[in-house]
Motif scaffolding. Structure first.
Motif, PDB file in Angstrom:
ATOM      1  N   PHE A  61     -60.053  30.683 -31.304  1.00  0.00           N
ATOM      2  CA  PHE A  61     -60.718  31.065 -30.063  1.00  0.00           C
ATOM      3  C   PHE A  61     -59.807  30.658 -28.916  1.00  0.00           C
ATOM      4  CE2 PHE A  61     -63.869  30.271 -33.274  1.00  0.00           C
ATOM      5  CZ  PHE A  61     -64.685  31.386 -33.179  1.00  0.00           C
ATOM      6  N   GLY A  62     -59.826  31.433 -27.839  1.00  0.00           N
ATOM      7  CA  GLY A  62     -59.020  31.079 -26.670  1.00  0.00           C
ATOM      8  C   GLY A  62     -59.443  29.713 -26.152  1.00  0.00           C
ATOM      9  N   PRO A  63     -58.564  29.040 -25.381  1.00  0.00           N
ATOM     10  CA  PRO A  63     -58.857  27.676 -24.930  1.00  0.00           C
ATOM     11  C   PRO A  63     -60.191  27.541 -24.195  1.00  0.00           C
ATOM     12  CG  PRO A  63     -56.581  28.259 -24.429  1.00  0.00           C
ATOM     13  CD  PRO A  63     -57.236  29.504 -24.948  1.00  0.00           C
ATOM     14  N   ALA A  64     -60.474  28.465 -23.266  1.00  0.00           N
ATOM     15  CA  ALA A  64     -61.739  28.384 -22.522  1.00  0.00           C
ATOM     16  C   ALA A  64     -62.925  28.576 -23.450  1.00  0.00           C
ATOM     17  CB  ALA A  64     -61.759  29.446 -21.414  1.00  0.00           C
ATOM     18  N   ILE A  65     -62.788  29.487 -24.406  1.00  0.00           N
ATOM     19  CA  ILE A  65     -63.863  29.748 -25.362  1.00  0.00           C
ATOM     20  C   ILE A  65     -64.066  28.529 -26.256  1.00  0.00           C
ATOM     21  CG2 ILE A  65     -64.573  31.220 -27.284  1.00  0.00           C
ATOM     22  CD1 ILE A  65     -64.539  32.668 -24.615  1.00  0.00           C
ATOM     23  N   ALA A  66     -62.968  27.949 -26.731  1.00  0.00           N
ATOM     24  CA  ALA A  66     -63.060  26.784 -27.614  1.00  0.00           C
ATOM     25  C   ALA A  66     -63.805  25.646 -26.927  1.00  0.00           C
ATOM     26  CB  ALA A  66     -61.666  26.338 -28.043  1.00  0.00           C
TER      27      ALA A  66
END
Length: 216
Positions: free
Chosen positions: A128-133
């Motif tokens: 998952f992208g950093p913001a999503i993670a």
């Protein structure tokens, strides 16, 4: 670099789809084996081509990306789906995860992030992208489940049940389906919850609920 990753792209915007296909096709170790312009076509082409990874838009005609993901992962569990979308809402993220997506990136992701996601998912990882993670981590560390002594005694049992689902990122339609209620009943209960908690909107209600340990 190992075996070539075979990728199917599903997006209803031709310019974006063709641009991404050209970008990925120019990379070593990635082969774009096909494209799809809607969810139905994505399911059909995935079944026909058996790619390693499907890069899936969410908002598409005929069948949205969440339902297409569910159909593809049920039909061919070995295919990894990376959802690539403009949608940042928690409910879209968690719906994609429940449908079987192993990756989730926002369309602002750079080339490196997209390539990393595709290669990781092809190897069986979830990414998952950093913001999503961060949002996933926040969701799962939102605190302990509510105790029988409710943090919101002013709410009825039904309202507490609905508030917990709101805090878990469910939409009114999802809550209605999960609790076998009519959408109107859910809307009325949500309005009552907002009034009793003195909150202006869903986001504020989620913050209050998660502070109290709801949302799992």
């Amino acid at each position: 670099m190992g075996e070539t990753v075979r990728v199917l792209l599903a997006d209803d915007h031709p310019v974006y789809r063709d641009g991404l296909a050209a970008l990925l096709g120019s990379l070593d170790g990635v082969e774009v084996v096909g494209t799809a312009a809607d969810g139905v076509e994505a399911v059909d082409r995935a079944r026909e081509l058996q790619p390693d990874v499907v890069v899936m838009d969410v908002q598409m005609p005929r069948l949205d990306g969440i339902e297409a993901t569910r159909a593809i992962t049920a039909d061919s569990p070995h295919i990894g789906v990376v959802v690539l979308t403009m949608a940042e809402e928690d409910q879209t993220l968690f719906a994609a995860m429940r449908a079987g997506a192993r990756g989730y990136l926002l369309k602002g992701a750079n080339q490196g992030e997209i390539v990393r996601a595709i290669t990781a998912v092809a190897q069986g990882e979830a990414i998952f992208g950093p913001a999503i993670a961060r949002r996933v981590a926040d969701f799962f560390t939102a605190g302990p489940a509510a105790t029988p002594d409710s943090p919101f005694p002013q709410l009825t049992t039904r309202e507490q049940e609905i508030l917990a689902l709101v805090a878990a990122g469910r939409s009114n339609a999802q809550i209605a389906a999960e609790l076998y209620l009519s959408p109107k009943t859910v809307r009325n209960n949500v309005s009552n919850i907002f009034a009793k908690l003195h909150v202006a909107d869903r986001a504020e209600a989620i913050i209050r609920a998660r502070d109290a340990g709801l949302g799992h």
